[in-house]
Structures are given as C-alpha cells and as structure tokens.
Design a protein around this motif. Structure first.
Motif, short mmCIF file in Angstrom:
data_model
loop_
_atom_site.label_atom_id
_atom_site.label_comp_id
_atom_site.label_asym_id
_atom_site.label_seq_id
_atom_site.Cartn_x
_atom_site.Cartn_y
_atom_site.Cartn_z
N ALA A 79 23.88 69.00 32.68
CA ALA A 79 23.77 69.82 31.47
C ALA A 79 22.45 70.60 31.46
O ALA A 79 22.40 71.76 31.08
N LEU A 80 21.40 69.93 31.92
CA LEU A 80 20.06 70.52 31.89
C LEU A 80 19.88 71.64 32.92
O LEU A 80 19.32 72.69 32.63
N LYS A 81 20.38 71.38 34.13
CA LYS A 81 20.21 72.35 35.23
C LYS A 81 21.55 72.53 35.94
O LYS A 81 21.81 71.88 36.96
N PRO A 82 22.41 73.40 35.43
CA PRO A 82 23.75 73.54 36.00
C PRO A 82 23.76 73.90 37.50
O PRO A 82 24.69 73.55 38.21
N GLY A 83 22.71 74.54 37.99
CA GLY A 83 22.68 74.92 39.41
C GLY A 83 22.25 73.79 40.33
O GLY A 83 22.37 73.89 41.56
N LEU A 84 21.77 72.70 39.76
CA LEU A 84 21.28 71.59 40.57
C LEU A 84 22.44 70.83 41.19
O LEU A 84 23.39 70.46 40.50
N ARG A 85 22.38 70.59 42.50
CA ARG A 85 23.43 69.79 43.16
C ARG A 85 23.04 68.31 43.06
O ARG A 85 21.86 67.98 43.11
N ILE A 86 24.04 67.46 42.95
CA ILE A 86 23.77 66.02 42.76
C ILE A 86 24.59 65.18 43.74
O ILE A 86 25.80 65.39 43.89
N LEU A 87 23.91 64.23 44.38
CA LEU A 87 24.58 63.26 45.24
C LEU A 87 24.30 61.86 44.69
O LEU A 87 23.19 61.58 44.27
N MET A 88 25.31 61.00 44.70
CA MET A 88 25.11 59.62 44.29
C MET A 88 24.95 58.76 45.55
O MET A 88 25.69 58.92 46.53
N LEU A 89 24.00 57.86 45.48
CA LEU A 89 23.71 56.95 46.59
C LEU A 89 23.97 55.55 46.07
O LEU A 89 23.43 55.18 45.02
N THR A 90 24.79 54.77 46.75
CA THR A 90 25.14 53.48 46.18
C THR A 90 25.43 52.42 47.22
O THR A 90 25.83 52.73 48.35
N MET A 91 25.25 51.17 46.80
CA MET A 91 25.62 50.05 47.67
C MET A 91 27.11 49.75 47.49
O MET A 91 27.69 49.04 48.27
N HIS A 92 27.69 50.29 46.41
CA HIS A 92 29.03 49.84 46.00
C HIS A 92 30.15 50.77 46.44
O HIS A 92 30.20 51.91 46.03
N ASP A 93 31.05 50.23 47.25
CA ASP A 93 32.27 50.94 47.61
C ASP A 93 33.26 50.64 46.48
O ASP A 93 34.13 49.78 46.59
N ASN A 94 33.08 51.34 45.36
CA ASN A 94 33.77 50.98 44.13
C ASN A 94 34.46 52.21 43.55
O ASN A 94 33.81 53.21 43.24
N GLU A 95 35.79 52.14 43.42
CA GLU A 95 36.55 53.31 42.95
C GLU A 95 36.11 53.77 41.57
O GLU A 95 36.02 54.96 41.30
N GLN A 96 35.82 52.80 40.69
CA GLN A 96 35.44 53.15 39.32
C GLN A 96 34.16 53.98 39.31
O GLN A 96 34.06 54.99 38.63
N TYR A 97 33.18 53.53 40.09
CA TYR A 97 31.92 54.28 40.19
C TYR A 97 32.17 55.67 40.77
O TYR A 97 31.57 56.64 40.36
N LEU A 98 33.05 55.71 41.76
CA LEU A 98 33.35 57.00 42.41
C LEU A 98 33.89 57.99 41.38
O LEU A 98 33.40 59.12 41.29
N PHE A 99 34.87 57.58 40.58
CA PHE A 99 35.46 58.50 39.61
C PHE A 99 34.44 58.90 38.54
O PHE A 99 34.37 60.05 38.13
N GLN A 100 33.62 57.92 38.13
CA GLN A 100 32.59 58.23 37.12
C GLN A 100 31.57 59.22 37.68
O GLN A 100 31.11 60.11 36.98
#
Length: 222
Positions: A79-100
């Motif tokens: 919302a703050l910076k629409p042009g900013l690209r975002i990657l999530m880094l996680t230990m969890h191979d978790n479908e719920q986290y993926l969709f969120q």
C-alpha cells in the motif's frame, strides 16, 4: 569497441529476526554484481520504517518475525510503495502461508533451505514482474485451482460480472459512455458506475489500463 553500460543495481531491503540468517542471505545477494543489500531489519515494523526512509527496489521478508510478521509488512509495503517488489523468505513449505503471501502482494516465495539456489533467480524475476514459486508451490496452486473448479466455486469467484465484462470490452474497443449505454440499453450513469467498479476491482487507473487488461483477458484483439 562499444562498452556495455554496467547493470543497474537492484537495491534490496532484507528483513529477518535472526542476524545469522541475514548474514547468510546477504552473502548470497551481495556477491551478485546487480544485487545489493542496502538495508537490514529485524522485524516487519522496522522494515516499513526503513522502506520509508530510503529508496529500495525489492524487499526480501521473512514470514515469521516478532512485532509485525513479514505478511503484515508485505501488506503495508504494497500500500505504501506500490512499485516495490516483495519476496517472502520462509522455512515453511506451507500452502496457507503461500496463499497469504500472494494475497499480501508478494511476487515470490522462496524456501530458506534452498535460498542459495533460488534466491538470486527470484530477485531478478521479481524485478521483471514475473512470479517466482518453488516447484511444490506451483503444484499447490494448481491443486487448489482444480479443487475450486471441481466444487463449482470457480465461476462464483469470477472477478467480473458478465455485465462488467461487456462494459470492459466496449471501453477497450474505444466506445464512449453514451455509445455503451445505447448498445447495452442502460443509462450513461450506470455505464460510468460500471467503469468505476472495474477500475477499483481490478486495481487499475485509467482507460489505457482497462484496454491492456481486456487484451490480456482475451476480450479484445491487440
């Protein structure tokens, strides 16, 4: 002999509450000539204040962090910076986290266990506006989609109503609100309301964006 211009450096904000993980990820990223970690944060709230304070192109956020999670930070940053690209880094191979993560505006989801293999490619994909998902995530998305189709949910989840789709097609073909009203036997006011709904539903700004969307959706020929 022509000299090639040096690649533009991608400025990265890295957020993880473990200093050791940050150091490891930073090593992976900083050894690439086009990637540079310019800011480090220990939680989501810190990541947001750093993104406000300096220019960054890409945020790499751990999902599980104190005070504010990576998912909450991703929503705020989108919302703050629409042009900013975002990657999530996680230990969890978790479908719920993926969709969120995808809902929160992330364009990629990278497992820490294979960060040395996937993270650099994910950063470059994000900057090209391409999604990056590990193979298991792709399988999860396809399975989820097929489940919804099987249970008849897909049709009800269609983004646009049939009427909105008709209006979109006519807008993209260059018709005025008055012409669309006459073609669809509705008032000009109703056409304008549909146009406003289309822009807000699809997160678009103007007629040009609507036309591009209509081409991608196969409603009009490019």
């Amino acid at each position: 002999m022509t000299h090639q211009a040096p690649p533009t450096t991608i400025r990265i904000l890295l957020a993880d509450d473990h200093a050791l993980v940050r150091r490891g990820v930073r090593l992976i990223l900083d050894r690439e000539p086009d990637l540079e970690v310019v800011a480090e944060a220990g939680d989501g709230a810190e990541a947001i204040s750093m993104a406000r304070a300096q220019e960054v192109d890409l945020a790499v956020l751990d999902i599980a962090m104190p005070r504010m999670t990576g998912l909450q930070a991703a929503r705020e940053l989108s919302a703050l910076k629409p042009g900013l690209r975002i990657l999530m880094l996680t230990m969890h191979d978790n479908e719920q986290y993926l969709f969120q993560a995808l809902k929160a505006g992330a364009s990629g989801y990278v497992l820490k266990s294979v960060a040395d293999r996937d993270l650099v490619a994910a950063c470059r994909a994000a900057m090209r506006d391409e999604p990056f998902l590990y193979p298991g995530a792709v399988t999860a998305l396809i399975r989820n989609y097929l489940d919804r189709v099987q249970h008849g949910e897909e049709a009800s989840e269609q983004v646009l109503t049939p009427r909105e789709e008709e209006v979109l097609k006519l807008v993209a073909e260059g018709h005025s609100s008055k012409e669309i009203a006459e073609l669809l036997f509705i008032s000009v006011k109703t056409v304008q309301r549909h146009r406003e709904n289309l822009l807000s539903k699809l997160g678009l700004r103007d007629r040009l964006d609507l036309t591009r969307y209509a081409i991608r959706a196969g409603l009009v020929e490019p």
